[in-house]
Design an enzyme around this catalytic site. Structure first.
Site, short mmCIF file in Angstrom:
data_model
loop_
_atom_site.label_atom_id
_atom_site.label_comp_id
_atom_site.label_asym_id
_atom_site.label_seq_id
_atom_site.Cartn_x
_atom_site.Cartn_y
_atom_site.Cartn_z
N ASP B 2 2.57 -8.52 1.95
CA ASP B 2 1.52 -9.54 2.06
C ASP B 2 2.07 -10.93 1.83
OD1 ASP B 2 -1.29 -8.50 2.36
OD2 ASP B 2 -0.45 -7.11 0.87
N ASN B 50 -5.26 -4.54 11.47
CA ASN B 50 -4.52 -5.72 11.90
C ASN B 50 -4.66 -6.00 13.39
OD1 ASN B 50 -1.82 -5.21 9.53
ND2 ASN B 50 -3.63 -6.51 9.40
#
Lengths: 489, 228
Positions: B2, B50
């Protein structure tokens, strides 16, 4: 091959190991001669039409080769019972092949003249192969061999009346057929120009498609040129086959080189071993398969590394097709693949009766069915064909195209197909107990599918068997044990 | 993995630059894990969610991943790292990339030093649904289904339970990551953004993990007083 005890020579010369015929089994020249003989056969209008309509050699050449080889082995077996049984099987098989060619002339695989011609081409090609490699047969051997081939024909036809009794008359007969009857048939053209260019990889090399295609691109045209150059001149002229400079030399060189292998130690070249090894699929239970599988795994890794190391074309990789076949979920094999690999056995792009007959033939051969089971199997397939035709043939041309099939995949598994599965089940369930027990199951998979089952969970019920078979035949599941049976090249 | 986007934003760079910077961290961490004796390393590269990112960013990611895979394939092979890709089933994945995934997996299939599982186009729930489907298809009676048997139907059933999950950039969510396997995992949430995350940070996380007292729902072995 065993060197059996020398039995009395008055026995029929067909018996096994001493015959001239079987001496050629392991001769590499025989491979070239067989291709030549097959072209000559196919050039006969009747046989050519039967081949184009019924034969699976375009789509499944390796399976066909193996079947032919095993059948020949049995026809020349030392045990007369084996020979008779094989002859009866071949006769039943041929009796189911008849029809008419593209010009409307009728053909029939039981036609005596046509069958005599098949035997004649085999004999003539054996003689020619010896001449071309510079080791001609002497007159005695030739006559003995001719007698053997006539016995072979008699075993099939009841008598050898189709071939002249005397060897001298044979050559006149042969030349006459070549000059008067042979044609530039579609089947002969397919063998000469299409078969080798599109030859699918045998099971053994199925994992190395690039390698196979590269080798084929070189060897295919060579084999074609060699075969053309070895055909009788009158036929070459009539069929308009090319005369290429150097082709005769190439052809004689190939025969000579193949003939030189006689100096190799005995047992180095064994046709049966080679054919069995070629049809070895990686997941069979044969110990050799493990070696092959290991080798193949290395090859796969090497080619994976090669692909990864190949530089990318400038980062802008076009992605034309968004990978349709992978994404259709649940490992469903695409309808097109299934049509090509399993349904269209004759490789003509259409599904019609000969395709289904070929499946029935293959199943009957593998399961070693006798009458009346064989007829029941054929009947079941015929019923399935009528059902398919009724539901899928939307344009009414009598056959089912790939598009028609793709449009109606889900309706494939009708009651007639269930009947096919049931007939198969009954043929396997030898003791009629209503279940296939562990033994029967193992035998089925070993003989028919050449595969050892790791999980033999006791018995296999009728409904489970039918369910599995249906899900395979309707193309729902890839990689079932049925694949090697009908999908292998 | 991340924080790539935030890393780029802080430097007034396009988001893609953050993804590019992530490559160095990936290689660094793989190397650090291997030398620290970690035998199973999983990286969460791309989730099923995503795909909702802007098309251009997804395209860029696909190209980047492809380049990274190809660039480091020989290194991964030489280091004895078995690579495999968890998920990676979506037809939107470019064909070339899928081929590279398959090739890398084939190439390193026999390596044993460490198993690197790259979760790409992965969703923990989807894996569980897949396992359930596979169970039903195999015709297992309901009463025979155990946790062990269920786990055997998950993709890559040889993957052991996850011991430690490191989520960078201070985010404290599971985000649908290997839901079944993280049941008893320890979690660490370092503040570093993924492109800044380096081997020393990784070692620090391992150190934190070693000091944790893993009880798996039981009671600590030495308690003060009588637990009854």
């Amino acid at each position: 091959m065993t060197t059996g005890t020398t039995t009395a020579a008055d026995e029929t010369p067909l018996s096994g190991t001493e015959s001239q015929f079987s001496a050629f089994f392991d001769d590499p020249r025989w491979a070239l001669a067989m291709i030549r003989a097959t072209v000559l056969e196919a050039a006969h209008p009747q046989i050519g039409a039967a081949l184009v309509d019924n034969s699976t050699f375009v789509a499944h050449p390796w399976r066909r080769l193996r079947n032919t080889f095993l059948s020949m082995r049995r026809m020349f077996d030392a045990d007369p019972a084996v020979r008779e049984r094989e002859a009866a099987r071949l006769n039943r098989l041929h009796a189911r092949m008849s029809g008419s060619d593209s010009r409307g002339r009728a053909y029939d695989a039981m036609d005596r003249g046509a069958r005599a011609w098949v035997v004649a081409t085999l004999f003539e090609s054996a003689v020619t192969m010896c001449r071309l490699s510079g080791q001609p047969l002497d007159q005695d051997t030739m006559e003995r061999m001719y007698a053997e081939y006539r016995v072979f024909l008699a075993a099939l036809d009841g008598d050898a009346g189709g071939l002249p009794e005397d060897l001298n008359d044979f050559w006149r007969y042969f030349d006459r057929v070549v000059e008067d009857e042979l044609e530039n048939t579609e089947a002969a053209r397919v063998i000469l120009y299409r078969l080798f260019d599109h030859l699918p990889a045998p099971a053994l090399l199925a994992g190395a498609p690039t390698l196979w295609a590269a080798g084929r691109a070189v060897v295919g045209p060579l084999l074609g040129a060699i075969t053309v150059a070895s055909l009788p001149e009158p036929y070459r002229r009539r069929a308009g086959l090319p005369e290429m400079p150097g082709a005769p030399t190439l052809m004689q060189g190939a025969y000579l080189a193949a003939g030189l292998t006689r100096f190799l130690p005995e047992g180095w070249i064994n046709a049966e071993t080679i054919i069995e090894a070629l049809s070895l699929s990686p997941d069979s239970d044969d110990p050799r398969a493990r070696t092959v599988a290991a080798l193949r795994a290395r090859m796969k890794r090497a080619s994976a590394l090669l692909r990864l190391l190949t530089p990318l074309g400038d980062g802008t990789v076009p992605d034309p097709v968004p990978a349709t076949s992978r994404g259709t979920g649940e490992g469903r094999r695409s309808a097109e693949d299934f049509f090509r690999q399993v349904l269209d056995q004759t490789g003509d792009g259409h599904l019609d009766w000969p395709d289904l007959a070929a499946m029935a033939r293959e199943l009957a051969t593998r399961l070693d069915l006798d009458e009346p089971e064989e007829t029941r199997l054929y009947d079941a397939f015929a019923a399935w064909w009528r059902e398919l035709q009724a539901t899928l043939d939307t344009d009414g041309d009598g056959r089912v195209s790939a598009d028609e099939y793709a449009a109606a995949v889900p309706t494939l598994a009708g009651p007639a197909l269930i009947r096919v599965a049931e007939v198969l089940f009954d043929a396997t369930d030898k003791d009629g107990s209503g279940t296939i027990d562990a033994d029967e199951h193992r035998t089925l998979f070993r003989t028919a599918f050449q595969r050892d089952l790791t999980t033999t969970h006791g018995t296999y019920g009728r409904s489970a068997f039918v369910g599995d078979f249906l899900s395979f035949m309707s193309g729902r599941r890839p990689n079932t044990p049925y694949d090697p049976l009908l999908a292998d090249a | 993995m991340d924080g790539n986007g935030r890393w780029a934003q802080r430097r007034s760079l396009p988001r893609t630059a953050g993804h590019r910077a992530a490559e160095t961290t990936v290689i660094d961490i793989i190397e650090a894990a291997r030398s620290a004796g970690v035998e199973w390393l999983s990286l969460y590269a791309f989730s099923t969610e995503n795909w909702n990112r802007p098309g251009s960013e997804v395209d860029y990611l696909m190209r980047l991943v492809r380049r990274v895979v190809r660039k480091h394939a020989p290194l991964l092979l030489a280091r004895g790292i078995r690579c495999r890709f968890l998920g990676a089933a979506d037809p939107r994945i470019p064909r070339g990339l899928a081929q590279d995934f398959a090739d890398l997996a084939t190439l390193t299939a026999d390596s044993r030093a460490m198993t690197l599982t790259v979760a790409f186009d992965h969703g923990g729930r989807r894996d569980i649904v897949e396992a359930a489907r596979s169970l039903i298809r195999s015709g297992t009676p309901a009463e025979e289904v155990t946790e062990r048997l269920f786990a055997d139907h998950l993709p890559f059933p040889d993957t052991p339970d996850v011991d430690l999950v490191i989520r960078t950039s201070g985010e404290q969510r599971i985000s649908n990551f290997m839901l079944w396997q993280v049941a008893y995992a320890e979690w660490v949430f370092p503040e570093a953004l993924w492109p800044d995350f380096r081997a020393p940070d990784f070692h620090a996380c391992l150190h934190t993990y070693r000091r944790r007292d893993r009880r798996f729902g039981g009671v600590p072995p030495q308690t003060n007083g009588d637990p009854s």
